[in-house]
Motif scaffolding. Structure first.
Motif, mmCIF file in Angstrom:
data_model
loop_
_atom_site.group_PDB
_atom_site.id
_atom_site.type_symbol
_atom_site.label_atom_id
_atom_site.label_comp_id
_atom_site.label_asym_id
_atom_site.label_seq_id
_atom_site.Cartn_x
_atom_site.Cartn_y
_atom_site.Cartn_z
ATOM 1 N N PHE A 40 0.771 -1.153 0.048
ATOM 2 C CA PHE A 40 0.040 0.077 -0.119
ATOM 3 C C PHE A 40 0.879 1.304 -0.077
ATOM 4 O O PHE A 40 0.448 2.402 -0.718
ATOM 5 C CB PHE A 40 -1.089 0.071 1.150
ATOM 6 N N VAL A 98 1.435 1.948 -3.383
ATOM 7 C CA VAL A 98 0.476 2.529 -4.215
ATOM 8 C C VAL A 98 0.286 4.115 -3.793
ATOM 9 O O VAL A 98 -0.145 4.634 -4.782
ATOM 10 C CB VAL A 98 -0.686 1.811 -3.770
ATOM 11 N N LEU A 99 0.584 4.347 -2.619
ATOM 12 C CA LEU A 99 0.569 5.749 -2.299
ATOM 13 C C LEU A 99 1.482 6.686 -3.089
ATOM 14 O O LEU A 99 1.147 8.000 -3.150
ATOM 15 C CB LEU A 99 0.785 6.015 -0.859
ATOM 16 N N THR A 100 2.336 6.128 -3.701
ATOM 17 C CA THR A 100 3.277 7.235 -4.625
ATOM 18 C C THR A 100 2.612 7.085 -6.146
ATOM 19 O O THR A 100 3.162 8.026 -6.775
ATOM 20 C CB THR A 100 4.513 6.559 -4.644
ATOM 21 N N THR A 101 1.509 6.552 -6.325
ATOM 22 C CA THR A 101 0.829 6.894 -7.462
ATOM 23 C C THR A 101 -0.320 7.632 -7.600
ATOM 24 O O THR A 101 0.169 8.983 -7.608
ATOM 25 C CB THR A 101 0.364 5.532 -8.095
ATOM 26 N N ASN A 102 -1.584 7.519 -7.641
ATOM 27 C CA ASN A 102 -2.478 8.677 -7.641
ATOM 28 C C ASN A 102 -3.957 8.132 -6.904
ATOM 29 O O ASN A 102 -3.816 6.997 -6.524
ATOM 30 C CB ASN A 102 -2.798 9.117 -9.329
ATOM 31 N N ALA A 103 -4.561 9.087 -6.659
ATOM 32 C CA ALA A 103 -5.799 8.769 -5.907
ATOM 33 C C ALA A 103 -6.840 7.643 -6.596
ATOM 34 O O ALA A 103 -7.128 6.880 -5.891
ATOM 35 C CB ALA A 103 -6.552 10.159 -5.752
ATOM 36 N N THR A 111 -5.814 5.116 -8.321
ATOM 37 C CA THR A 111 -5.261 3.714 -8.145
ATOM 38 C C THR A 111 -5.303 3.191 -6.237
ATOM 39 O O THR A 111 -5.492 2.228 -6.230
ATOM 40 C CB THR A 111 -3.885 3.846 -8.542
ATOM 41 N N ILE A 112 -4.984 4.517 -5.675
ATOM 42 C CA ILE A 112 -5.156 4.042 -4.047
ATOM 43 C C ILE A 112 -6.617 3.551 -3.907
ATOM 44 O O ILE A 112 -6.688 2.337 -3.044
ATOM 45 C CB ILE A 112 -4.939 5.409 -3.305
ATOM 46 N N SER A 124 -7.106 0.085 -5.090
ATOM 47 C CA SER A 124 -6.116 -1.042 -4.454
ATOM 48 C C SER A 124 -6.948 -1.657 -2.956
ATOM 49 O O SER A 124 -6.781 -2.683 -2.798
ATOM 50 C CB SER A 124 -5.114 -0.190 -3.746
#
Length: 291
Positions: free
Chosen positions: A109, A112-117, A119-120, A123
């Motif tokens: 997770f 995932v936090l380094t991607t975008n809202a 995608t978060i 997840s």
């Protein structure tokens, strides 16, 4: 004088829990995810997203193994192939396995936090399906279909990470990949069918019965056909379709392994299935590289 086997270290037990020495499951998750990532980005997606999805796939597969072993511990002790898994044998406690699995999921997770809202948000759905899957063996006649969704969720997440949305093509790719998962996990279920019948687990191999081999081949055909149709719609080139042709050839070889329904043949077909996903990904990667 008889000698006793050395007691495994805690590290080796936890590595066994996540199938460290059996990475085929990680590859089965990874190749369709990377194919989707390349298609979404129309080529190389950048080192950041590549690292996120490669590491995230490994971490989530490892976490899934821990959850699966906890959920199946009472069944696994009756199956020769799984009786010595760390949780089933009692070498690792249920609480310890769940804590370890949760820690791995949290690390994923964090990536995932380094991607975008979007995608978060996706997840959480992916995690829910992964946790739900092991319990479907108790009441659903085709739990492999639920696994297919879980093992395909990297596809919409890849599109979301690249494009900030999940277009229809992503769901079409997921549908096609679901059929591939049905194919290889039915092969896997054929290995344990006799044991599963005794203990009351439901699997696609049991549900399909004498049509299990035909079902597997139809699942393979559906996967190749759907991805081929998607390729035509996207205007993909020769390399993409060459990858699918090789994949179809590998599926044909698997027929020779499973047609007699031997445990060794079915397990070999499952274990080597990741090469099918690999050749499809190579076709995708080359196709965009030569444009």
């Amino acid at each position: 004088m008889a000698t006793t086997a050395p007691t495994p270290s805690r590290l080796s037990l936890y590595l066994d829990l996540i199938r460290w020495d059996r990475p085929a499951g990680t590859y089965l998750l990874l190749w369709p995810t990377l194919s989707a990532l390349w298609i979404a980005a129309e080529g190389f997606p950048g080192w950041h997203l590549l690292a996120v999805f490669v590491l995230g796939t490994f971490l989530m597969r490892s976490a899934g193994c821990a959850v699966n072993d906890v959920a199946d511990r009472d069944f696994d002790r009756h199956v020769k192939r799984t009786a010595q898994r760390p949780v089933t044998s009692g070498a690792i406690g249920v609480r310890q396995a769940l804590i370890f699995g949760a820690a791995l999921a949290l690390l994923a997770f964090g990536l995932v936090l380094t991607t975008n809202a979007p995608t978060i948000a996706w997840s959480f759905a992916a995690l829910a399906v992964s946790i739900f899957y092991p319990f479907t063996k108790r009441f659903f006649s085709m739990p492999q279909a639920v696994l297919g969704v879980a093992f395909s969720f990297g596809i919409p997440m890849a599109f979301s990470a690249v494009q900030g949305a999940v277009p229809a093509v992503a769901w079409a790719l997921l549908l096609g990949n679901l059929f591939w998962v049905l194919a290889y996990d039915t092969e896997y279920a054929m290995v344990d069918r006799d044991d599963d019948l005794k203990i009351g687990i439901r699997t696609s191999a049991i549900t399909l019965g004498r049509f299990d081999v035909a079902g597997v081949m139809l699942f393979y055909a559906a996967f190749v056909a759907i991805w081929a149709a998607i390729g035509l719609g996207l205007g993909m080139g020769p390399a993409y379709f060459a990858g699918l042709v090789v994949a179809a050839g590998l599926a044909g070889w698997h027929y020779t392994l499973i047609r007699t329904r031997t445990r060794d043949g079915c397990f070999k077909a499952f274990r080597l299935n990741h090469w099918l996903g690999f050749v499809v990904f190579v076709g995708v990667m080359i196709d965009f590289a030569v444009r």
